[in-house]
Every structure is written in C-alpha cells, then in structure tokens.
Motif scaffolding. Structure first.
Motif, PDB file in Angstrom:
ATOM      1  N   ASN A 127     -20.968  26.926 -19.907  1.00 64.98           N
ATOM      2  CA  ASN A 127     -20.593  27.779 -20.834  1.00 64.98           C
ATOM      3  C   ASN A 127     -21.478  28.450 -21.633  1.00 64.98           C
ATOM      4  O   ASN A 127     -21.584  29.584 -21.887  1.00 64.98           O
ATOM      5  N   THR A 128     -22.433  27.459 -22.115  1.00 66.33           N
ATOM      6  CA  THR A 128     -23.421  28.249 -22.944  1.00 66.33           C
ATOM      7  C   THR A 128     -24.377  29.063 -22.145  1.00 66.33           C
ATOM      8  O   THR A 128     -24.922  29.897 -23.123  1.00 66.33           O
ATOM      9  N   LYS A 129     -24.808  28.503 -21.185  1.00 67.00           N
ATOM     10  CA  LYS A 129     -25.669  29.263 -20.175  1.00 67.00           C
ATOM     11  C   LYS A 129     -25.067  30.548 -20.060  1.00 67.00           C
ATOM     12  O   LYS A 129     -25.749  31.695 -20.126  1.00 67.00           O
ATOM     13  N   ILE A 130     -23.874  30.934 -20.010  1.00 73.12           N
ATOM     14  CA  ILE A 130     -23.137  31.968 -19.504  1.00 73.12           C
ATOM     15  C   ILE A 130     -23.204  32.759 -20.554  1.00 73.12           C
ATOM     16  O   ILE A 130     -23.477  33.914 -20.759  1.00 73.12           O
TER      17      ILE A 130
END
Length: 191
Positions: A4-7
C-alpha cells in the motif's frame, strides 16, 4: 515498505508528472494550471456544473481562487459569463471561440503519460482502471474526495454479483466501461 505504501508513493510520482506537464502547457499559453483545468472542465461538462461554487468543489480550492481565475479568463476573452438564470448575481460559464482554440491546444497535455500506457498490456490496464475507479469511489464515500461522478455512486448503476448494469444506458457494463466522469451521472441517494 508494504505494498500500500509503495502504491501511494507511485501515485504521488504520477501526480507530480501530471502537474509538471500541466505547468509546461500553462507557461506556454501564459495561463495558470487551474485556468487550463477550468477551460477543460467547461468543455466536457454540463453547463449547470460550470459555476464558481461547483468549480471550487471540483478542484478543491476556495471560491475566491476560482473567481480570480475566472476573472482572468473572462478578461482574456476565453470565457463568457452567462447570466441567463433568474438571479442576476448567479451565472454559468461558457467557452468563447478563443477559449475553444486554447482547449484544442491544451487537451493533449497528458499525451506523454498516454504514450507510456500504450506500452502496458490490456489486462494490466483493465485491472489498473478497475482499481482506480474503486479507489476514487471509496475516497469520495469516506469524505476525502468531495466530487466524484463514477458509476458506483450513480442512481442509474446497479451491481449484481460482480456484474455492472447501467439503467440509463440500459446495458451491462464491463469493468472497463465504468465511467470515472460520467456526463449523465446523478448521485444516488444513500440510505
């Protein structure tokens, strides 16, 4: 970092690219990015949405910010104020011929992004689109995104076991048919 953080980081980078491309167009035409966005919005939306209040909500800025941008666009003869309503203080906005010419020059500012999307497989694009449509709807429902005109929030939309149906168009919709900015959108009553 979790997925989620990467997205979120990826969406932020794409947002930056979008802003850079818009700024380049704006500088070339001696307009601000919000002025270009207003012109493009007015081109593709119903006239009743083309007023100060709605534009402020659409672009998540204050009414004075929109009013200033409109004042400049009217002075540059790119927009026309239509006072045809019963209230003399209220008006909607229309493009002038000169405004249409500017939109023709600016509407393809995101082509570099489109060129890169052309290199991605159809299945991945459909998955990305489905995810974006769902995310936009969820952000709206949670109060983070004020305006959305996706099928998911429309009175004409019906979901049934993962299938989508539009009562306005009277047809079943594929995931890729879900609209993010539908011209026939009417907000569904919640509750």
């Amino acid at each position: 970092m979790n997925l989620n953080t990467k997205i979120i980081a990826g969406l932020s980078r794409i947002s930056e690219v979008f802003k850079v491309l818009l700024w380049e167009q704006a500088k070339n035409l001696k307009l601000s990015p919000i002025q270009i966005q207003i012109l493009n919005f007015i081109t593709y939306h119903k006239q009743e949405l083309c007023n100060v209040s709605y534009l402020a909500k659409e672009f998540n800025v204050t009414k004075p910010t929109i009013s200033d941008a409109i004042r400049v666009l009217v002075n540059k003869e790119l927009l026309i104020k239509d006072f045809s309503s019963e209230d003399n203080r209220s008006y909607t906005l229309m493009l002038s011929l000169k405004g249409r010419q500017i939109v023709n020059q600016t509407e393809n500012f995101a082509d570099p992004i489109k060129e890169q999307l052309d290199k991605i497989g159809e299945e991945d694009l459909e998955s990305l689109y489905k995810t974006l449509a769902t995310l936009i709807y969820q952000l709206n429902r949670s109060g983070i995104l004020d305006v959305q005109r996706t099928c998911f929030g429309c009175t004409f939309y019906k979901a049934d076991g993962g299938r989508h149906y539009c009562h306005f168009l009277e047809k079943e919709l594929l995931d890729s048919d879900i609209r993010l900015d539908c011209p026939e959108y009417e907000e569904a009553r919640v509750g």
